[in-house]
Design an enzyme around this catalytic site. Structure first.
Site, PDB file in Angstrom:
ATOM      1  N   TYR A 228      -4.289  11.427   5.991  1.00 46.28           N
ATOM      2  CA  TYR A 228      -4.229  10.452   5.037  1.00 46.28           C
ATOM      3  C   TYR A 228      -2.815  10.508   4.270  1.00 46.28           C
ATOM      4  O   TYR A 228      -1.774  11.067   5.090  1.00 46.28           O
ATOM      5  CB  TYR A 228      -5.319  10.162   4.357  1.00 46.28           C
ATOM      6  CG  TYR A 228      -5.130   8.683   3.828  1.00 46.28           C
ATOM      7  CD1 TYR A 228      -5.342   7.849   4.506  1.00 46.28           C
ATOM      8  CD2 TYR A 228      -4.749   8.572   2.515  1.00 46.28           C
ATOM      9  CE1 TYR A 228      -5.162   6.436   4.066  1.00 46.28           C
ATOM     10  CE2 TYR A 228      -4.921   7.351   1.771  1.00 46.28           C
ATOM     11  CZ  TYR A 228      -5.290   6.193   2.644  1.00 46.28           C
ATOM     12  OH  TYR A 228      -4.924   4.761   2.217  1.00 46.28           O
ATOM     13  N   ARG A 281       1.019  -4.529   2.528  1.00 42.62           N
ATOM     14  CA  ARG A 281       1.569  -3.609   1.249  1.00 42.62           C
ATOM     15  C   ARG A 281       1.072  -2.115   1.713  1.00 42.62           C
ATOM     16  O   ARG A 281       0.053  -1.732   1.143  1.00 42.62           O
ATOM     17  CB  ARG A 281       1.226  -4.112   0.122  1.00 42.62           C
ATOM     18  CG  ARG A 281       2.022  -3.262  -1.092  1.00 42.62           C
ATOM     19  CD  ARG A 281       1.054  -2.551  -2.127  1.00 42.62           C
ATOM     20  NE  ARG A 281       0.436  -1.639  -1.384  1.00 42.62           N
ATOM     21  CZ  ARG A 281      -0.680  -0.895  -1.844  1.00 42.62           C
ATOM     22  NH1 ARG A 281      -1.131  -1.263  -2.968  1.00 42.62           N
ATOM     23  NH2 ARG A 281      -1.248  -0.116  -1.265  1.00 42.62           N
ATOM     24  N   LYS A 299      -8.536   5.887   6.660  1.00 45.84           N
ATOM     25  CA  LYS A 299      -9.574   5.698   5.489  1.00 45.84           C
ATOM     26  C   LYS A 299     -11.277   5.993   6.053  1.00 45.84           C
ATOM     27  O   LYS A 299     -11.924   6.598   5.436  1.00 45.84           O
ATOM     28  CB  LYS A 299      -9.548   4.414   4.980  1.00 45.84           C
ATOM     29  CG  LYS A 299      -8.321   4.206   4.092  1.00 45.84           C
ATOM     30  CD  LYS A 299      -8.800   4.134   2.405  1.00 45.84           C
ATOM     31  CE  LYS A 299      -7.782   4.689   1.507  1.00 45.84           C
ATOM     32  NZ  LYS A 299      -7.643   4.173   0.315  1.00 45.84           N
ATOM     33  N   GLU A 371      -7.953  -3.355   1.910  1.00 44.22           N
ATOM     34  CA  GLU A 371      -7.092  -2.124   1.940  1.00 44.22           C
ATOM     35  C   GLU A 371      -5.750  -2.450   1.962  1.00 44.22           C
ATOM     36  O   GLU A 371      -5.434  -3.192   3.153  1.00 44.22           O
ATOM     37  CB  GLU A 371      -7.514  -1.030   2.866  1.00 44.22           C
ATOM     38  CG  GLU A 371      -6.899   0.179   2.900  1.00 44.22           C
ATOM     39  CD  GLU A 371      -7.439   0.891   1.537  1.00 44.22           C
ATOM     40  OE1 GLU A 371      -8.723   0.993   1.333  1.00 44.22           O
ATOM     41  OE2 GLU A 371      -6.518   1.520   1.028  1.00 44.22           O
ATOM     42  N   ASP A 372      -4.884  -2.265   1.256  1.00 45.92           N
ATOM     43  CA  ASP A 372      -3.290  -2.288   1.236  1.00 45.92           C
ATOM     44  C   ASP A 372      -2.972  -3.959   1.770  1.00 45.92           C
ATOM     45  O   ASP A 372      -2.124  -4.182   2.481  1.00 45.92           O
ATOM     46  CB  ASP A 372      -2.621  -1.373   2.323  1.00 45.92           C
ATOM     47  CG  ASP A 372      -2.652   0.102   1.619  1.00 45.92           C
ATOM     48  OD1 ASP A 372      -3.267   0.149   0.512  1.00 45.92           O
ATOM     49  OD2 ASP A 372      -2.253   0.810   2.354  1.00 45.92           O
ATOM     50  N   ASP A 394     -10.347  -1.050  -2.551  1.00 46.39           N
ATOM     51  CA  ASP A 394      -9.964   0.349  -2.953  1.00 46.39           C
ATOM     52  C   ASP A 394      -8.698   0.671  -3.831  1.00 46.39           C
ATOM     53  O   ASP A 394      -8.688   1.370  -4.686  1.00 46.39           O
ATOM     54  CB  ASP A 394     -10.014   1.409  -1.696  1.00 46.39           C
ATOM     55  CG  ASP A 394      -9.697   2.800  -2.049  1.00 46.39           C
ATOM     56  OD1 ASP A 394     -10.484   3.146  -2.900  1.00 46.39           O
ATOM     57  OD2 ASP A 394      -8.881   3.507  -1.678  1.00 46.39           O
ATOM     58  N   ASP A 395      -7.745  -0.191  -3.428  1.00 44.14           N
ATOM     59  CA  ASP A 395      -6.425  -0.137  -4.312  1.00 44.14           C
ATOM     60  C   ASP A 395      -6.528  -0.609  -5.900  1.00 44.14           C
ATOM     61  O   ASP A 395      -6.393  -0.226  -6.601  1.00 44.14           O
ATOM     62  CB  ASP A 395      -5.408  -1.156  -3.767  1.00 44.14           C
ATOM     63  CG  ASP A 395      -5.207  -0.841  -2.345  1.00 44.14           C
ATOM     64  OD1 ASP A 395      -5.110   0.493  -2.342  1.00 44.14           O
ATOM     65  OD2 ASP A 395      -5.361  -1.407  -1.416  1.00 44.14           O
ATOM     66  N   ASN A 536       2.551   6.211  -4.026  1.00 52.06           N
ATOM     67  CA  ASN A 536       2.675   6.941  -2.842  1.00 52.06           C
ATOM     68  C   ASN A 536       3.610   6.200  -1.844  1.00 52.06           C
ATOM     69  O   ASN A 536       4.079   4.997  -2.025  1.00 52.06           O
ATOM     70  CB  ASN A 536       1.312   6.700  -2.019  1.00 52.06           C
ATOM     71  CG  ASN A 536       0.191   7.690  -2.838  1.00 52.06           C
ATOM     72  OD1 ASN A 536       0.433   8.543  -3.434  1.00 52.06           O
ATOM     73  ND2 ASN A 536      -0.973   7.033  -3.001  1.00 52.06           N
TER      74      ASN A 536
HETATM   75  N1  LIG Z   1      -4.773   6.960  -6.130  1.00 52.97           N
HETATM   76  C1  LIG Z   1      -3.490   6.741  -5.566  1.00 52.97           C
HETATM   77  O1  LIG Z   1      -2.887   7.408  -5.888  1.00 52.97           O
HETATM   78  C2  LIG Z   1      -3.197   5.381  -5.710  1.00 52.97           C
HETATM   79  C3  LIG Z   1      -4.073   4.016  -5.524  1.00 52.97           C
HETATM   80  C4  LIG Z   1      -3.645   2.891  -5.367  1.00 52.97           C
HETATM   81  C5  LIG Z   1      -2.280   2.598  -5.188  1.00 52.97           C
HETATM   82  N2  LIG Z   1      -1.124   3.657  -5.414  1.00 52.97           N
HETATM   83  C6  LIG Z   1       0.155   3.595  -5.347  1.00 52.97           C
HETATM   84  O2  LIG Z   1       0.557   2.793  -6.304  1.00 52.97           O
HETATM   85  C7  LIG Z   1       1.535   1.964  -5.891  1.00 52.97           C
HETATM   86  C8  LIG Z   1       1.620   0.522  -6.393  1.00 52.97           C
HETATM   87  O3  LIG Z   1       0.414   0.101  -5.875  1.00 52.97           O
HETATM   88  P1  LIG Z   1      -0.114  -1.448  -6.095  1.00 52.97           P
HETATM   89  O4  LIG Z   1      -1.153  -1.825  -5.196  1.00 52.97           O
HETATM   90  O5  LIG Z   1      -0.354  -1.465  -7.487  1.00 52.97           O
HETATM   91  O6  LIG Z   1       1.351  -2.337  -5.745  1.00 52.97           O
HETATM   92  P2  LIG Z   1       1.632  -3.711  -6.287  1.00 52.97           P
HETATM   93  O7  LIG Z   1       2.501  -4.253  -5.306  1.00 52.97           O
HETATM   94  O8  LIG Z   1       0.282  -4.488  -6.408  1.00 52.97           O
HETATM   95  O9  LIG Z   1       2.028  -3.738  -7.540  1.00 52.97           O
HETATM   96  C9  LIG Z   1       3.531  -2.808  -8.019  1.00 52.97           C
HETATM   97  C10 LIG Z   1       3.851  -3.271  -9.550  1.00 52.97           C
HETATM   98  O10 LIG Z   1       4.915  -2.610  -9.926  1.00 52.97           O
HETATM   99  C11 LIG Z   1       5.782  -3.609 -10.395  1.00 52.97           C
HETATM  100  N3  LIG Z   1       7.107  -3.004 -10.319  1.00 52.97           N
HETATM  101  C12 LIG Z   1       7.729  -3.136  -9.121  1.00 52.97           C
HETATM  102  N4  LIG Z   1       9.095  -2.740  -9.232  1.00 52.97           N
HETATM  103  C13 LIG Z   1       8.868  -2.317 -10.541  1.00 52.97           C
HETATM  104  C14 LIG Z   1      10.101  -1.698 -11.634  1.00 52.97           C
HETATM  105  N5  LIG Z   1      11.294  -1.443 -10.872  1.00 52.97           N
HETATM  106  N6  LIG Z   1       9.909  -1.671 -12.819  1.00 52.97           N
HETATM  107  C15 LIG Z   1       8.789  -1.800 -13.388  1.00 52.97           C
HETATM  108  N7  LIG Z   1       7.789  -2.364 -12.549  1.00 52.97           N
HETATM  109  C16 LIG Z   1       8.069  -2.825 -11.202  1.00 52.97           C
HETATM  110  C17 LIG Z   1       5.590  -5.068  -9.793  1.00 52.97           C
HETATM  111  O11 LIG Z   1       5.781  -5.860 -10.773  1.00 52.97           O
HETATM  112  C18 LIG Z   1       4.018  -4.982  -9.818  1.00 52.97           C
HETATM  113  O12 LIG Z   1       3.366  -5.310 -10.821  1.00 52.97           O
HETATM  114  C19 LIG Z   1       2.057   2.259  -4.566  1.00 52.97           C
HETATM  115  O13 LIG Z   1       2.949   3.360  -4.364  1.00 52.97           O
HETATM  116  C20 LIG Z   1       0.538   2.662  -4.225  1.00 52.97           C
HETATM  117  O14 LIG Z   1       0.607   3.728  -3.133  1.00 52.97           O
HETATM  118  C21 LIG Z   1      -1.810   4.992  -5.501  1.00 52.97           C
END
Ligand SMILES: NC(=O)c1ccc[n+]([C@@H]2O[C@H](COP(=O)([O-])OP(=O)(O)OC[C@H]3O[C@@H](n4cnc5c(N)ncnc54)[C@H](O)[C@@H]3O)[C@@H](O)[C@H]2O)c1
Length: 680
Positions: A228, A281, A299, A371-372, A394-395, A536
């Site tokens: 993963y 995404r 997953k 997912e994603d 999951d996200d 990530n």
């Molecule tokens: N357990 C975990 O570790 C886990 C779980 C889910 C997601 N994630 C990670 O979190 C990240 C985001 O995932 P998501 O599903 O919320 O994505 P998303 O696209 O839904 O959200 C991204 C957010 O970031 C904001 N953003 C983008 N650029 C920005 C900037 N320069 N300054 C401030 N805000 C900004 C956007 O406006 C949006 O609100 C990914 O990298 C994902 O891999 C980690």
């Protein structure tokens, strides 16, 4: 009744497993059913050797995938016509007058009928060719085409090699599974490139499923980052170039109007968990179109390895609606549709058809994990299908549960309850708002305040700055709940100085956005600042573990989405916690499956978070950990599953009745074991 000499000769019943089986014709079967004592029957004549050859060739056809995907359960149709000597292992349960009994079995032992609409009818056999062939082991060996659940490689015993025609196909040595595992682990370690390791493990999964899962379970901390995040991100980016064999089901715009048919082409009928993506995404990497398949596959491997859901009950699906990634559209090896992403009605209709087909084909107890998906679809889809399907994102929900568990545990260092603290999220997407909502729900339950009041201590920053009331008209609906009264603030550092949060949670997918100034500002406000860099893969992480510890002079309580090695700062060793969704979703899925839940409610997600947080012991706190170590993940998953199942029973959503008395034990007993089975 006396047997005539002719009858005796004709009688080819064979006594196997305490039953009389495989009557060659209907007439002779009747002859047995009506009062002829089976013990008078003569043993069946030996099978003609040419039949074996014929059968073997046909099985090779099946295994090589040359044969059609739809199989008919009749010796007179595809299988039988070609094979001639197929011996069905399907059982017949016969009552008076030779009529099939009702009950669970919907199959009549290979005579082309299955139970539909309360009656036995002719129709396609849902179990596929494996169900019809003798020697399932041989069918898969050396052609691992239809899954590798039975392969044992060099662990086949002498007896098994004789019984299943494997003699000579394997070297003479017989090795125990543990030795095979040791060898393979060495092979994996010898590969230096993570992508090569990923490909090695995927090959192993196809070749020898049980060995793959044994390796995963026994070395979970080492192999999780390979199967993963972060390696899977690179694998998805190069999926077209490294593509070997299809690992899941692809549903594209071309399949509109026949999605159900596509689902029925999948080899397994009994599915409990589906992980589906549209690839828009993938992790923090953006739109990878059809190549996002690596995510559902990864997953689901974790569902089995960590949560104990049977591999055959897992189905990875990618919905291909095109991609807006120009690089992929111009890549000659791209495996998906070469067109821009479909949106609006076209997209919604395909998703609708897919969700309806899932319910029709697998019933309502199948867990569909989104997912994603990009956040403009993720929230809409979850809201749309939650009331009618067993849907989970999951996200949004998984991340929320794992982070909430980390915050609950982290507050043990800081003191006070959730309601006493302020939380600032950098990134207001699926992850950010999902976590914020669950934190608010937990605060409202703990402190008996309304969820609206609970949200007041939670602030979000998105790409346009702090979300405040003056922006209400221009922001997406799911952010509006957090648009509090405040002056507009453009950057994160100013937001920290204004809000003074205890915890800073990064989920914007913007690497290195927690600068030295940001961490120092958090450290000046808090004795023990909680810093969670969730984005990530590693390249998108808001800061590294080393930066967090050194810039905060070793005071930060740090967690990250991607793994980081332990850090030595001022002669002290800091072990960074990984806020990995893999803590939650396998156990959550298992809980849903064992209880037969038909809907996912927020309370069940909350129960999963509490189930995880309560497993962080004082021994872990002493080491600075806010999550229990991954090495005991199966135990953790069983406990989470029990909490989730208990909540499902309490809410009246569980359909597996009666409720087991000890849910933890029950969850453990339901978990898939990768130990080899013995074959007769
Ligand atoms: N357990 C975990 O570790 C886990 C779980 C889910 C997601 N994630 C990670 O979190 C990240 C985001 O995932 P998501 O599903 O919320 O994505 P998303 O696209 O839904 O959200 C991204 C957010 O970031 C904001 N953003 C983008 N650029 C920005 C900037 N320069 N300054 C401030 N805000 C900004 C956007 O406006 C949006 O609100 C990914 O990298 C994902 O891999 C980690």
């Amino acid at each position: 009744m006396e047997h005539s000499e002719r009858q005796k000769k004709e009688c080819a019943y064979e006594r196997r497993g305490g039953r009389w089986r495989s009557p060659p014709t209907k007439r002779r079967r009747r002859h047995h059913v009506f009062g002829v004592p089976p013990r008078r029957c003569t043993p069946p004549p030996p099978r003609a050797p040419f039949m074996r050859g014929l059968q073997r060739r046909s099985l090779a056809r099946i295994s090589s995938g040359e044969a059609p995907s739809r199989w008919w359960c009749s010796s007179r149709r595809i299988v039988g016509a070609k094979i001639g000597a197929v011996r069905y292992h399907g059982r017949t349960t016969r009552g008076r007058r030779g009529r099939p009994l009702g009950g669970r079995r919907d199959h009549d032992g290979g005579r082309g009928r299955r139970r539909r609409g309360g009656r036995l009818r002719r129709g396609p056999c849902h179990r596929g060719p494996a169900h019809h062939s003798v020697g399932r082991l041989r069918r898969e060996w050396p052609f691992p085409a239809e899954g590798s659940g039975h392969n044992k490689g060099l662990s086949f015993t002498e007896k098994e090699r004789d019984a299943h025609y494997l003699r000579g196909l394997l070297p003479p040595a017989v090795l125990p599974q543990e030795l095979q595992e040791k060898r393979l682990l060495q092979n994996v370690r010898d590969l230096k490139d993570p992508l090569q390791r990923y490909m090695f493990l995927m090959d192993l999964q196809e070749r020898n499923e049980r060995l793959f899962y044994k390796l995963m379970i026994d070395n979970v901390e080492e192999l999780l980052p390979v199967v993963y995040t972060p390696t899977v991100g690179e694998a998805c980016q190069k999926y077209g170039s490294i593509f070997r064999r299809s690992q899941g089901l692809y549903i594209s715009l071309k399949d509109r109007g026949r999605v159900l048919e596509v689902l029925r082409n999948w080899r397994e009928k009994s599915i409990q968990v589906i992980v589906v993506t549209d690839g828009e995404r993938i992790l923090g990497l953006g739109d990878l179109g059809c190549q996002g398949m690596g995510i559902p596959v990864g997953k689901l491997a974790l569902y089995t390895a960590l949560g104990g859901v049977r591999p055959s009950a897992c189905l990875p699906i990618t919905i291909d609606v095109g991609t807006n990634n120009e690089e992929l559209l111009n890549d000659e090896f791209y495996i998906g549709l070469r067109q821009k992403r479909a949106t609006g009605q076209e997209y919604a209709e395909l998703l609708d058809e897919f969700m309806a087909a899932v319910k029709q084909n697998y019933g309502q107890k199948v867990l569909v994990q989104f997912e994603d998906f990009a956040n403009h679809n993720a929230f809409t889809l979850l809201e749309k299908y939650r009331p009618t399907h067993l849907a989970f994102n999951d996200d949004i929900q998984g991340t929320a549960a794992v982070v909430l568990a980390g915050l609950i545990a982290g507050l043990k260092f800081v003191g006070g309850t959730l309601a006493d603290h302020t939380f600032l999220f950098f990134g207001a997407g699926e992850a950010g708002t999902g976590i914020a909502e669950l934190v608010a729900l937990e605060i409202s339950m703990q402190s008996k305040v309304s969820q609206e009041d609970a949200r007041k201590n939670i602030w979000l920053v998105d790409s346009k700055g702090l979300i405040v009331s003056s922006r209400k008209d221009s922001i997406q609906p799911f952010k509006k709940l957090y648009a509090h009264e405040h002056e507009p603030v453009k950057d994160l550092l100013s937001a920290i100085k204004d809000i003074k949060p205890t915890a800073l949670i990064g989920s914007a997918g913007v690497g290195q956005s927690f600068t030295k100034e940001v961490i120092e500002a958090m450290s000046s406000i808090n004795k023990r600042p909680i810093i969670l860099a969730l984005s990530n893969p590693t390249s998108r992480s808001e800061c590294t573990a080393e930066q967090a510890y050194s810039w905060s002079q070793g005071r930060a309580i740090f967690g990250s989405g991607s793994p980081f090695d332990p850090v030595k700062y001022n002669e002290k060793l800091f072990v960074p916690a990984q806020a990995n969704n893999a803590y939650i979703f396998p156990g959550f899925g298992l809980g849903v499956v064992i209880s037969g839940a038909i809907r996912v409610k927020d309370d069940m997600v909350l129960a999963a978070a509490e189930g995880l947080a309560e497993q962080v012991s004082s021994e872990h706190f002493d080491k600075g950990l806010i999550y229990p170590p991954f090495s005991s993940i199966r135990k953790i998953s069983a406990n989470i599953a029990a909490r989730v199942a208990a909540k499902a029973y309490d809410l009246g959503l569980a359909s597996h009745l009666p409720r087991p008395r000890d849910l933890v034990k029950y969850a453990e007993s339901c978990m898939y074991s990768p130990i080899y089975r013995s074959y007769r």
